[in-house]
Design an enzyme around this catalytic site. Structure first.
Site, PDB file in Angstrom:
ATOM      1  N   GLY A  38     -37.971  -6.712 -19.251  1.00 49.85           N
ATOM      2  CA  GLY A  38     -38.299  -7.084 -20.627  1.00 49.85           C
ATOM      3  C   GLY A  38     -39.787  -7.194 -20.890  1.00 49.85           C
ATOM      4  O   GLY A  38     -40.255  -8.205 -21.433  1.00 49.85           O
ATOM      5  N   VAL A  39     -40.540  -6.148 -20.514  1.00 49.01           N
ATOM      6  CA  VAL A  39     -41.986  -6.154 -20.734  1.00 49.01           C
ATOM      7  C   VAL A  39     -42.436  -4.795 -21.259  1.00 49.01           C
ATOM      8  O   VAL A  39     -41.746  -3.794 -21.087  1.00 49.01           O
ATOM      9  CB  VAL A  39     -42.763  -6.458 -19.428  1.00 49.01           C
ATOM     10  CG1 VAL A  39     -42.474  -7.858 -18.937  1.00 49.01           C
ATOM     11  CG2 VAL A  39     -42.447  -5.425 -18.346  1.00 49.01           C
ATOM     12  N   ASP A  82     -31.275  12.793 -14.564  1.00 47.71           N
ATOM     13  CA  ASP A  82     -30.688  14.134 -14.623  1.00 47.71           C
ATOM     14  C   ASP A  82     -29.747  14.387 -13.446  1.00 47.71           C
ATOM     15  O   ASP A  82     -29.793  15.432 -12.804  1.00 47.71           O
ATOM     16  CB  ASP A  82     -31.782  15.208 -14.665  1.00 47.71           C
ATOM     17  CG  ASP A  82     -31.235  16.569 -15.101  1.00 47.71           C
ATOM     18  OD1 ASP A  82     -30.094  16.615 -15.606  1.00 47.71           O
ATOM     19  OD2 ASP A  82     -31.937  17.583 -14.918  1.00 47.71           O
ATOM     20  N   GLY A 112     -30.536  28.659 -11.963  1.00 46.99           N
ATOM     21  CA  GLY A 112     -29.258  28.653 -11.256  1.00 46.99           C
ATOM     22  C   GLY A 112     -29.290  27.792 -10.012  1.00 46.99           C
ATOM     23  O   GLY A 112     -28.247  27.399  -9.491  1.00 46.99           O
ATOM     24  N   ASN A 113     -30.513  27.500  -9.508  1.00 48.43           N
ATOM     25  CA  ASN A 113     -30.643  26.602  -8.361  1.00 48.43           C
ATOM     26  C   ASN A 113     -30.477  25.134  -8.752  1.00 48.43           C
ATOM     27  O   ASN A 113     -30.326  24.272  -7.882  1.00 48.43           O
ATOM     28  CB  ASN A 113     -32.017  26.753  -7.695  1.00 48.43           C
ATOM     29  CG  ASN A 113     -32.059  27.855  -6.658  1.00 48.43           C
ATOM     30  OD1 ASN A 113     -32.689  28.882  -6.870  1.00 48.43           O
ATOM     31  ND2 ASN A 113     -31.376  27.650  -5.542  1.00 48.43           N
ATOM     32  N   SER A 114     -30.543  24.835 -10.046  1.00 54.20           N
ATOM     33  CA  SER A 114     -30.469  23.442 -10.495  1.00 54.20           C
ATOM     34  C   SER A 114     -29.223  22.755  -9.959  1.00 54.20           C
ATOM     35  O   SER A 114     -28.113  23.282 -10.064  1.00 54.20           O
ATOM     36  CB  SER A 114     -30.453  23.377 -12.024  1.00 54.20           C
ATOM     37  OG  SER A 114     -31.703  23.703 -12.552  1.00 54.20           O
ATOM     38  N   ILE A 129     -45.771  -2.331 -20.745  1.00 52.99           N
ATOM     39  CA  ILE A 129     -46.803  -2.230 -19.715  1.00 52.99           C
ATOM     40  C   ILE A 129     -47.791  -1.117 -20.033  1.00 52.99           C
ATOM     41  O   ILE A 129     -47.508  -0.221 -20.833  1.00 52.99           O
ATOM     42  CB  ILE A 129     -46.179  -1.975 -18.325  1.00 52.99           C
ATOM     43  CG1 ILE A 129     -45.335  -0.692 -18.342  1.00 52.99           C
ATOM     44  CG2 ILE A 129     -45.360  -3.165 -17.873  1.00 52.99           C
ATOM     45  CD1 ILE A 129     -44.770  -0.303 -16.982  1.00 52.99           C
ATOM     46  N   HIS A 151     -27.996  18.299 -16.511  1.00 53.83           N
ATOM     47  CA  HIS A 151     -28.186  19.399 -17.460  1.00 53.83           C
ATOM     48  C   HIS A 151     -27.340  20.622 -17.117  1.00 53.83           C
ATOM     49  O   HIS A 151     -27.145  21.496 -17.959  1.00 53.83           O
ATOM     50  CB  HIS A 151     -29.672  19.777 -17.579  1.00 53.83           C
ATOM     51  CG  HIS A 151     -30.233  20.548 -16.430  1.00 53.83           C
ATOM     52  ND1 HIS A 151     -31.001  19.961 -15.442  1.00 53.83           N
ATOM     53  CD2 HIS A 151     -30.165  21.862 -16.103  1.00 53.83           C
ATOM     54  CE1 HIS A 151     -31.380  20.884 -14.576  1.00 53.83           C
ATOM     55  NE2 HIS A 151     -30.882  22.044 -14.949  1.00 53.83           N
TER      56      HIS A 151
END
Length: 500
Positions: free
Chosen positions: A288-289, A158, A230-232, A291, A128
């Protein structure tokens, strides 16, 4: 001799002085670790040059109604004309745009954080931070600004990997640690670029592990180290200077740090980054399930103690699970040697397993464990290990002849009812015509038009079958009945209702 009042004051002063001395002596005696580990400064000094600021910019089309985009209509020769001309000129980054109209595209800048993992110029950050950017620049700790390009990114976790051309000055790179060994209460250090201030060091502890905040692969490390806007994309270090997480999100009613931050664990990051580096994209295993969670009521109905695993609510006809013999109603408790404790564990473990690998899958079927061998496929962007749908169809207004069982109005699925509720031909069983008066059914999101296919994993075709199965469950001392329920579209899930 002092009077009573003066004596009282003297005693208060004496106690105050004694208390102050006691506090002072306690403070002097306090060990260093009460103020935090002394080597935080050593860690920061060792790794801070590997932490970078990430500057991005993009063109955004301005809208006529947005703040700062429209010049107010002023009377001729208004004394405010020069003021507003200058104000809107600055807001638009210079001249341009008709007075009172759209200002046209404008340049928007944003800042985030990242860290160098390879001195060849590889940087890890959040997706992001660089999403939709036209231009990306890496700003080193000494202020050097260098253009960067995207190697690959993964929206599901992310994460993103960037590359830039290294300067002549040698770079500092950091290495990943083992996030699985991180303990709650352990000291950690976060370094990043909060509010565009530049390299900032904060410290705290690990508050929790495996936090789920709404994503499919969430297993965040929670920390009280101050993390702000800003820490992201910045790193979370242990006291060895190893990266144990990528700071990604905060919980905050104000937008600032309130001591609840979340970091993607390094053991997830390394797998994703390796694939971004190799393929430019993340490639995940696929079972392919569909749940759903194994609740205490479902576990009791299936004789599973303690409640654990992921309950299979549906099988994709084209997925790897079907030819392996995995069936709806199975509970997966182990996958490729890893315990599946909750429903959320399965998508993470499957996604991290190499495509094409044959794995052992341990399921519980009718109270007994079985092992199935599955060769994993590849998860495409439009596929995922889905949770069972809880969509509630609109109730039908027409009345019909029905019978009561489990607090529900039920009827055999006749052609007329199939047409009324638009139930697919592949769905077989007993249709619910009303749930009025059944709070239990409402809480489980059952509704008119849902079809009960099985009771206690045995097929039912009429109301008498259901009553017979419920009577047997009561005799067996069961508190609830496990129902296999399909919505009109054929999406299956499991529901427990009280038999009392």
């Amino acid at each position: 001799m002092p009077g009573p009042f003066e004596l009282t004051i003297s005693r208060v002063r004496a106690f105050a002085v004694a208390g102050a001395l006691a506090l002072a002596s306690t403070s002097l005696a306090a060990p260093a670790f009460a103020r935090g580990p002394e080597n935080i400064a050593d860690v920061a000094e060792k790794v801070i040059d590997a932490v970078v600021n990430i500057s991005t910019s993009q063109n955004v089309a301005a809208r006529g109604g947005e703040r700062g985009g429209v010049m107010p209509q002023l009377p001729p020769d208004s004394p405010f004309q020069d003021f507003f001309d200058e104000f809107f000129k600055n807001r638009r980054g210079g001249e341009g745009g008709p007075r009172g109209g759209n200002s046209g595209p404008r340049r928007v800048n944003s800042l985030g954080s990242g860290f160098i993992i390879d001195t060849a110029g590889m940087v890890v950050t959040n997706n992001h931070v660089i999403a939709d950017a036209d231009e990306i620049n890496i700003i080193l700790n000494d202020g050097t600004k260098i253009p960067a390009e995207i190697v690959g990114r993964d929206k599901k976790t992310d994460l993103a990997l960037l590359k830039f051309k290294p300067p002549e000055k040698p770079l500092v790179a950091v290495k990943f640690g083992n996030s699985d060994s991180v303990r709650i209460g352990e000291w950690v250090v976060a370094i990043g670029n909060p509010f565009s201030l530049g390299g900032t060091v904060t410290a705290g502890i690990v508050s929790a592990r495996n936090r789920d905040i709404g994503g499919q692969y969430d297993a965040y490390i929670q920390t009280d180290a101050a993390i702000n806007r800003g820490n992201s994309g910045g790193p979370l270090f242990n006291l060895n200077g190893d990266v144990i997480g990528v700071n990604t999100a905060i919980f905050s009613p104000t937008g600032g740090s309130v001591g609840i931050g979340f970091a993607v664990p390094s053991n997830i990051v390394t797998g994703v980054i390796d694939q971004l580096r190799q393929f430019g994209e993340a490639r995940r295993g696929w079972l392919g399930v569909r749940i759903q969670e194994v609740t205490d009521e479902i576990a009791e109905s299936l004789s599973i103690k303690p409640a654990r695993g992921a309950l299979i609510a549906g099988i994709d006809d084209k997925g790897p699970a079907k030819p392996a013999g995995i069936e709806s109603g199975d509970v997966i408790v182990k996958f490729d040697g890893k315990d599946i404790k909750t429903m959320k564990d399965l998508p993470r473990v499957v996604a991290d397993t190499p495509i094409g690998k044959e794995v052992d899958v341990v399921v519980i079927r009718k109270g007994k464990e079985q092992t199935r061998k599955v060769t994993l496929g590849r998860l495409e962007d439009d596929e995922k290990a889905k949770e069972a749908s809880l969509k509630v169809p609109a109730p039908a207004e027409e009345k019909t002849v029905s019978q009561k069982a489990l607090g529900l109005d039920l009827a055999a699925l006749s052609p007329a009812l199939r047409s009324r509720y638009k139930v697919k031909d592949s769905v077989k069983g007993v249709v619910i015509t009303s749930i009025e008066g059944s709070r239990d059914a409402a809480d489980k999101r059952l509704s008119a038009g849902d079809v009960i296919m099985e009771v206690a994993q045995e097929a039912v075709t009429n109301v008498a079958d259901i009553k017979k199965r419920v009577d047997q469950l009561k005799k067996d001392g069961k508190k609830s009945a496990l129902l296999t329920v399909s919505n009109p579209d054929g999406e299956v899930r499991f529901v427990t209702l009280s038999v009392q």
